[in-house]
Motif scaffolding. Structure first.
Motif, PDB file in Angstrom:
ATOM      1  N   TYR A  64      -8.118  -1.767   4.095  1.00 13.23           N
ATOM      2  CA  TYR A  64      -7.449  -2.810   5.338  1.00 13.23           C
ATOM      3  C   TYR A  64      -7.919  -2.743   6.826  1.00 13.23           C
ATOM      4  O   TYR A  64      -7.277  -3.824   7.076  1.00 13.23           O
ATOM      5  CB  TYR A  64      -6.629  -2.939   4.567  1.00 13.23           C
ATOM      6  CG  TYR A  64      -5.141  -3.707   4.828  1.00 13.23           C
ATOM      7  CD1 TYR A  64      -5.511  -5.874   4.152  1.00 13.23           C
ATOM      8  CD2 TYR A  64      -4.031  -3.511   5.685  1.00 13.23           C
ATOM      9  CE1 TYR A  64      -4.716  -6.489   5.029  1.00 13.23           C
ATOM     10  CE2 TYR A  64      -3.123  -4.555   6.217  1.00 13.23           C
ATOM     11  CZ  TYR A  64      -3.722  -5.966   5.817  1.00 13.23           C
ATOM     12  OH  TYR A  64      -3.089  -7.182   6.384  1.00 13.23           O
ATOM     13  N   ASN A  87      -8.667   6.007  -4.479  1.00 14.91           N
ATOM     14  CA  ASN A  87      -9.115   5.199  -4.127  1.00 14.91           C
ATOM     15  C   ASN A  87      -7.565   4.286  -3.346  1.00 14.91           C
ATOM     16  O   ASN A  87      -8.290   2.372  -2.575  1.00 14.91           O
ATOM     17  CB  ASN A  87      -9.522   4.381  -5.471  1.00 14.91           C
ATOM     18  CG  ASN A  87     -10.962   4.273  -5.194  1.00 14.91           C
ATOM     19  OD1 ASN A  87     -11.834   4.773  -4.778  1.00 14.91           O
ATOM     20  ND2 ASN A  87     -11.951   3.948  -6.685  1.00 14.91           N
ATOM     21  N   ASP A  88      -6.943   4.856  -3.775  1.00 15.29           N
ATOM     22  CA  ASP A  88      -5.397   4.070  -2.881  1.00 15.29           C
ATOM     23  C   ASP A  88      -5.547   4.550  -1.725  1.00 15.29           C
ATOM     24  O   ASP A  88      -5.382   3.295  -1.087  1.00 15.29           O
ATOM     25  CB  ASP A  88      -3.874   4.262  -3.915  1.00 15.29           C
ATOM     26  CG  ASP A  88      -3.832   4.512  -4.948  1.00 15.29           C
ATOM     27  OD1 ASP A  88      -3.961   3.151  -5.609  1.00 15.29           O
ATOM     28  OD2 ASP A  88      -3.675   4.872  -5.968  1.00 15.29           O
ATOM     29  N   PHE A 148       0.794  -1.009   0.370  1.00 10.88           N
ATOM     30  CA  PHE A 148       0.083   0.035  -0.203  1.00 10.88           C
ATOM     31  C   PHE A 148       0.627   1.240   0.350  1.00 10.88           C
ATOM     32  O   PHE A 148       0.513   2.530  -0.837  1.00 10.88           O
ATOM     33  CB  PHE A 148      -0.866  -0.912   1.388  1.00 10.88           C
ATOM     34  CG  PHE A 148      -1.835  -1.065   1.158  1.00 10.88           C
ATOM     35  CD1 PHE A 148      -3.099  -0.728   0.112  1.00 10.88           C
ATOM     36  CD2 PHE A 148      -2.226  -1.894   1.826  1.00 10.88           C
ATOM     37  CE1 PHE A 148      -3.800  -1.601  -0.180  1.00 10.88           C
ATOM     38  CE2 PHE A 148      -3.417  -2.799   1.863  1.00 10.88           C
ATOM     39  CZ  PHE A 148      -4.702  -2.756   0.924  1.00 10.88           C
ATOM     40  N   ARG A 154      -8.663   2.033   0.240  1.00 12.81           N
ATOM     41  CA  ARG A 154      -8.189   0.721  -0.113  1.00 12.81           C
ATOM     42  C   ARG A 154      -7.128   0.253   1.239  1.00 12.81           C
ATOM     43  O   ARG A 154      -7.658  -0.991   1.820  1.00 12.81           O
ATOM     44  CB  ARG A 154      -7.452   0.043  -1.311  1.00 12.81           C
ATOM     45  CG  ARG A 154      -8.456  -0.106  -2.212  1.00 12.81           C
ATOM     46  CD  ARG A 154      -8.294  -0.881  -3.952  1.00 12.81           C
ATOM     47  NE  ARG A 154      -7.152  -0.159  -3.998  1.00 12.81           N
ATOM     48  CZ  ARG A 154      -6.907   0.536  -5.234  1.00 12.81           C
ATOM     49  NH1 ARG A 154      -8.307   0.465  -5.861  1.00 12.81           N
ATOM     50  NH2 ARG A 154      -6.270   1.225  -5.997  1.00 12.81           N
ATOM     51  N   TYR A 155      -6.298   1.134   1.369  1.00 14.93           N
ATOM     52  CA  TYR A 155      -5.459   1.311   2.804  1.00 14.93           C
ATOM     53  C   TYR A 155      -5.318   1.394   3.709  1.00 14.93           C
ATOM     54  O   TYR A 155      -5.639   0.176   5.002  1.00 14.93           O
ATOM     55  CB  TYR A 155      -4.193   2.971   2.319  1.00 14.93           C
ATOM     56  CG  TYR A 155      -2.929   1.723   3.709  1.00 14.93           C
ATOM     57  CD1 TYR A 155      -2.753   1.066   4.056  1.00 14.93           C
ATOM     58  CD2 TYR A 155      -2.231   2.956   3.528  1.00 14.93           C
ATOM     59  CE1 TYR A 155      -1.816   0.943   4.945  1.00 14.93           C
ATOM     60  CE2 TYR A 155      -0.726   2.967   4.308  1.00 14.93           C
ATOM     61  CZ  TYR A 155      -0.653   1.892   4.808  1.00 14.93           C
ATOM     62  OH  TYR A 155       0.084   2.123   5.431  1.00 14.93           O
TER      63      TYR A 155
END
Length: 255
Positions: free
Chosen positions: A49, A41-42, A29, A45-46
């Motif tokens: 998680y 979105n990066d 990530f 998503r991180y």
């Protein structure tokens, strides 16, 4: 190995193998955020998680029935990491209102009351013409028993967004809740639309108040004059709510 990950292993919540996988995923990530132009979105998503890790940690704590002890680093580090990821994202995407709202919702979910207040204040400073932010901020204040702060926020929002129906609807809902709260309080005092009276013992019990508190409130009520009595009647008859609705109609007509 980070202290938070070591703590998770020591508590028996994660295995060494699982921790290695966590470190591998985090590295991936972080690499995505550094090596190329990062997208929203990066970051999301991180953060997702890390939310999943925290949810798993809580489930395992419950399943293993670990004895209560002094909080250690792993009890709060995963949540703090989520907040840090959102802060990094907002430095890059300040104009993204949806991202601000997601951050607020995550902070609320984790019970970070003071952080929610700070986030909403920053968001409103950057986006004063977004009604949903005022509504979120007001709801936060109401949930922590600060109706005056909630009213101030909604009034400010209405001044800047007077043609927004949802803001007026929220304002009316808040004032109706305020009137109902006053109705219960005055019920304890034995006050009704026709005048003053003594509180009933059952009402005292239901409101969880002792005799001293009730006597003090009754003394305050008895010290008020005719103007206060008139104001009470007007409020109980919906004067505030009627005024709000009237102003909303005028704003809609003007628009």
């Amino acid at each position: 190995m980070l202290a938070e990950l070591k703590d998770l292993v020591q508590k028996g919540l994660f295995t060494q193998k699982e921790i290695k996988q966590v470190m591998k995923k985090r590295t991936a990530f972080e690499t995505a955020l550094v090596r190329r132009i990062a997208k929203k979105n990066d970051y999301l998503r991180y953060a997702a998680y890390e939310m999943g890790l925290e949810a798993l940690r809580k489930k395992r704590v419950e399943r293993l029935k670990l004895p209560r002890s002094t909080p250690s680093v792993s009890d709060y580090a995963l949540v703090r990491r989520q907040f840090h990821i959102f802060e990094r994202a907002l430095k890059k995407f300040k104009s993204d209102v949806a991202l601000w709202i997601q951050y607020i919702q995550v902070a609320k979910k984790e019970g970070a009351r003071s952080l929610v207040g700070r986030i909403t204040a920053r968001a409103l400073q950057l986006h004063p013409n977004v009604p949903s932010l005022y509504i979120l901020a007001a709801q936060h204040e109401l949930s922590h028993l600060s109706p005056s702060a909630a009213r101030t926020l909604l009034q400010r929002g209405i001044r800047l967004n007077g043609d927004n129906v949802e803001m007026w609807r929220e304002y009316v809902r808040m004032e109706m809740g305020f009137v109902e709260g006053m109705r219960r309080r005055w019920g304890v005092l034995g006050i009704d639309l026709n005048g003053k009276g003594k509180a009933k013992a059952q009402e005292n019990v239901e409101d969880g108040m002792d005799d001293t508190e009730v006597e003090q409130m009754q003394g305050e009520a008895e010290g008020e004059g005719d103007e206060a009595e008139k104001a009470r009647r007007e409020i109980m008859q919906g004067a505030i709510v009627k005024s709000v609705i009237s102003n909303a109609v005028k704003a809609d007509t003007a628009d």
